[in-house]
Design an enzyme around this catalytic site. Sequence first.
Site, PDB file in Angstrom:
ATOM      1  N   HIS A   1       0.872  -1.183   0.000  1.00 11.79           N
ATOM      2  CA  HIS A   1       0.000   0.000   0.000  1.00 11.79           C
ATOM      3  C   HIS A   1       0.899   1.220   0.000  1.00 11.79           C
ATOM      4  CE1 HIS A   1       0.885   0.883   4.208  1.00 11.79           C
ATOM      5  NE2 HIS A   1       0.570  -0.371   4.513  1.00 11.79           N
TER       6      HIS A   1
ATOM      7  N   ASP B   1      -1.283 -18.420  13.985  1.00 14.16           N
ATOM      8  CA  ASP B   1      -0.130 -18.818  14.791  1.00 14.16           C
ATOM      9  C   ASP B   1      -0.300 -18.327  16.230  1.00 14.16           C
ATOM     10  OD1 ASP B   1       2.762 -18.382  15.898  1.00 14.16           O
ATOM     11  OD2 ASP B   1       2.991 -19.691  14.148  1.00 14.16           O
TER      12      ASP B   1
ATOM     13  N   SER C   1       2.633  -4.507   7.483  1.00 16.68           N
ATOM     14  CA  SER C   1       2.421  -4.305   6.048  1.00 16.68           C
ATOM     15  C   SER C   1       3.668  -4.712   5.284  1.00 16.68           C
ATOM     16  CB  SER C   1       2.107  -2.843   5.741  1.00 16.68           C
ATOM     17  OG  SER C   1       0.888  -2.472   6.307  1.00 16.68           O
TER      18      SER C   1
END
Length: 194
Positions: free
Chosen positions: A10, A138, A153
């Site tokens: 992004h 997890d 990110s």
Amino acid sequence: DSKKFAILGHGITDSDTNKLIKIDYGDLVTAKVISLKRGVENEPGEIKGTIVNSQIIGEITKNTQFGVFGKLNNLTTLNIDVSKSIEVASREEIREGEAKILCSVNSSNVSKEYKIEIEKIYIENDYNNKSMLIEITDEELLKETGGIIRGLSGAPIIQNGKFVGAITNVLVSNTQMGYGIFADMMIKKIKEND
């Protein structure tokens, strides 16, 4: 091999206007994790880092809704083991089910593998960075982060030994869930941003 990169999945936006920041040039630098705030429902956490004592490892040339692009120029600082490079999967190769992400969430700055599930694949998506719906499964990562937090990110998503995408967004209402962008879209955008 080309030393070109795509990071984040992004763009970098202005925090006040939420619009992409126009970038003509910038440096890509190393960073170190200094703290972590665990995410909870309706309040995503974050990884805080520092660039104090950082080294320049590349140059940034473009900031888009699909990520930040540029070229690496100091690979030795990254200690990249090219024998561990992996193939990029096409979106048609991605399957719903188990996968893993690579990320570093503490000051050791050592990336570890963590389990995720690819819940849904938006195969026709070429218009934004929400190509896959993913869930962190997890237990170690959930205990430490609460799920997807700011700073994850760009964490690579690996499935069947191939790079299939990168984390881009968190669902604020459920921080275990979020989105990833297809790796083939990132490669396509690297080529378009030459």
